[in-house]
Design an enzyme around this catalytic site. Structure first.
Site, PDB file in Angstrom:
ATOM      1  CG  HIS A   1       6.008  -0.316   4.318  1.00 32.62           C
ATOM      2  ND1 HIS A   1       5.210  -1.279   3.086  1.00 32.62           N
ATOM      3  CD2 HIS A   1       5.603  -0.733   5.599  1.00 32.62           C
ATOM      4  CE1 HIS A   1       4.127  -1.231   4.034  1.00 32.62           C
ATOM      5  NE2 HIS A   1       4.171  -0.852   4.948  1.00 32.62           N
TER       6      HIS A   1
ATOM      7  CG  ASN B   1       0.148   0.306   2.416  1.00 35.45           C
ATOM      8  OD1 ASN B   1      -1.134  -0.862   3.065  1.00 35.45           O
ATOM      9  ND2 ASN B   1       0.705   0.639   2.886  1.00 35.45           N
TER      10      ASN B   1
END
Length: 515
Positions: free
Chosen positions: A155, A205
């Protein structure tokens, strides 16, 4: 959590310069990842299902590299060498010699599963397969593969060529060797990798949700307007941007979608509940900078709202400091330097200052101003010496004299003052407490290490400190105490301290009380 063992990787070697890296999806993230691999010396093949997109992406990358040359950050010869290794692919079969394929297509589980199924028919058995997903389960995407052990999450953060952080995500079936190869590859590309388990939102996140949620909650509760909340987060909390301006930059639809995805993945856990105000903003099409209107306007004639700043007030003639100021201890030196006489009393009343009129000034602790006679709360600051703004909270029962003396005190220290409504936990304090809580919970559940979480939050979202560094500075019991107070006033569970945070605080108390 699948471990990463950089010290002794086994199996196929980490892909090196000259090896072929495939990138599927040529949007902003796909182009950025391709550029990173290209600059690191790889041959890069770009593929996109839409005709002509791979060629257009290659041209865009070439233009960005040309700008790097113009700025002196890359030599012309290196640019020409890189472009010679950049090849648009007409079909997935051209990835047959790839040692790594990274996917950056739209966030649709079925689409990603189908893509990796097709790739598995093409690439070599030792080729790493990676997804750049930010919201879907790595385990679920790789679950349909015959060899899920070679599947991993990589990511990157946008823009990938500039931001250093890469979350290396191990799915349930990911082999340690695969995670280690991916980790070492990211490091070889000049990135800072952090290892984490496949959990909703991964590290950044997942843990960052309170930064947005608490700002929106203060706004929804009429505690303050967006401009004031943003100013307090920046000028007192030390954050690079406030929650409202940051979500305008990210895109309200994107930010709200990530929040909703994490909330759904945690089975509607109230700690991750999306904001109704943000949902209404998305429904109205006000998505932020990209549409010219979000929380703020961005047209040429748009007026930017100013944060609420109190009018000048006289400083108090003197102060009495009762007890230990704790996280606000740095204020004492500032007050004395401002020439305000201070009398210190050793009483166990926590963080409290008594003003000349008899009113009290206390560091935000999760209680409300209306519960006590004549009290003003002040917010947490990352560094009271460098902070340029302090938020104060008072109720309708707080006397005007106490409010004026509190305002005058901080103004005498060179701070702008923002007056809020009766907001328990204020803005910075409750945000930081919740960040600390989610971080402890993540470590306890094997998501990542304390060090990797702190690294991720500093590099991924530019926080002034990681949650564990903050916790050490504020004291082991500080976050638990504040959240416990908030939980007593909001029993929905939103502020209930995690078991991990409770253990952290309780163990500290045992050690301190031991003979």
């Amino acid at each position: 959590m699948t471990a990463v063992d950089p010290s002794s990787p086994e199996g196929p070697e980490t892909p090196g310069a000259g090896d072929t890296v495939g990138v599927v999806g040529t949007g902003t993230m796909g182009q950025g990842i391709a550029q990173v691999a290209l600059v690191a010396g790889h041959t890069v093949r770009l593929y996109d299902a839409a005709p002509g997109m791979a060629e257009a992406a290659a041209e865009a990358i070439a233009a960005r590299l040309a700008r790097l040359v113009d700025k002196g950050r890359m030599s012309a010869a290196d640019r020409e060498s890189a472009l010679a290794r950049l090849r648009p692919a007409a079909e997935l079969a051209e990835f047959a010699d790839a040692v790594l394929v990274v996917e950056a297509v739209r966030e649709d589980l079925a689409v990603k599963q189908e893509l990796f199924g097709a790739l598995e028919e093409v690439v070599a058995p030792d080729c790493l397969l990676a997804t750049n997903t930010s919201s879907l389960s790595v385990t679920a995407i790789g679950g349909a593969l015959r060899q899920p052990g070679r599947f991993v999450g990589l990511h990157f953060f946008n823009p990938a060529p500039l931001l250093p952080l890469v979350e290396v995500v191990s799915g349930f079936a990911t082999d340690v060797t695969s995670a280690t190869r991916a980790y070492e590859l990211a490091r070889a590309w000049g990135k800072t990798p952090v290892a984490c388990a496949d959990t909703p939102g991964f590290i950044v996140n997942r843990i960052a949700r309170p930064f947005y949620a608490e700002a929106f909650a203060v706004y929804e509760g009429q505690g303050a307007d967006p401009a004031t909340i943003d100013a307090v987060l920046r000028e007192s909390g030390g954050f690079r941007m406030g929650a409202f301006e940051l979500t305008d930059l990210i895109g309200q639809d994107v930010n709200e979608s990530v929040t909703r995805s994490v909330w759904h993945s945690f089975f509607h856990d109230v700690k991750f509940t999306p904001s109704l105000a943000q949902q209404r903003l998305v429904e109205s099409g006000r998505l932020g900078r990209k549409t010219g209107q979000g929380w703020y306007g961005y047209g040429e004639d748009a007026e930017q709202p100013e944060p609420h700043t109190a009018e000048p007030a006289d400083p108090p003639a003197h102060l009495v400091v009762e007890g230990d100021l704790g996280p606000a201890a740095g204020l004492l030196g500032l007050i004395k330097a401002a020439g305000i006489p201070v009398r210190e009393e050793e009483e166990d009343h926590g963080t409290r200052l008594v003003l000349p009129g008899g009113g009290q000034l206390a560091l935000a602790d999760g209680q409300t101003s209306v519960e006590f006679r004549d009290v003003v709360y002040f917010d947490l600051a990352f560094d009271y010496r460098s902070a340029t703004r302090i938020a104060l909270s008072a109720s309708q029962d707080t006397s005007p004299r106490t409010v004026a003396e509190a305002v005058g005190l901080f103004q005498a220290l060179g701070k702008k003052v923002s007056l809020l409504g009766d907001v328990p936990g204020m803005i910075v304090a409750r945000t930081v407490a919740r960040l600390i809580d989610l971080a402890h919970d993540a470590v306890a559940k094997g998501v990542a290490t304390e060090e990797d979480i702190d690294t991720a939050m500093r590099l991924g979202v530019n926080y002034p400190a990681g949650p564990f560094a903050w916790s050490r500075t504020l004291g082991r019991t500080w976050a638990h105490s504040l959240l416990d107070d908030l939980h007593m006033r909001d029993t929905s569970g939103r502020y209930a301290p995690s078991l991990a945070l409770y253990r952290h605080a309780y163990a500290s108390e045992n050690r301190e009380s031991a003979p």
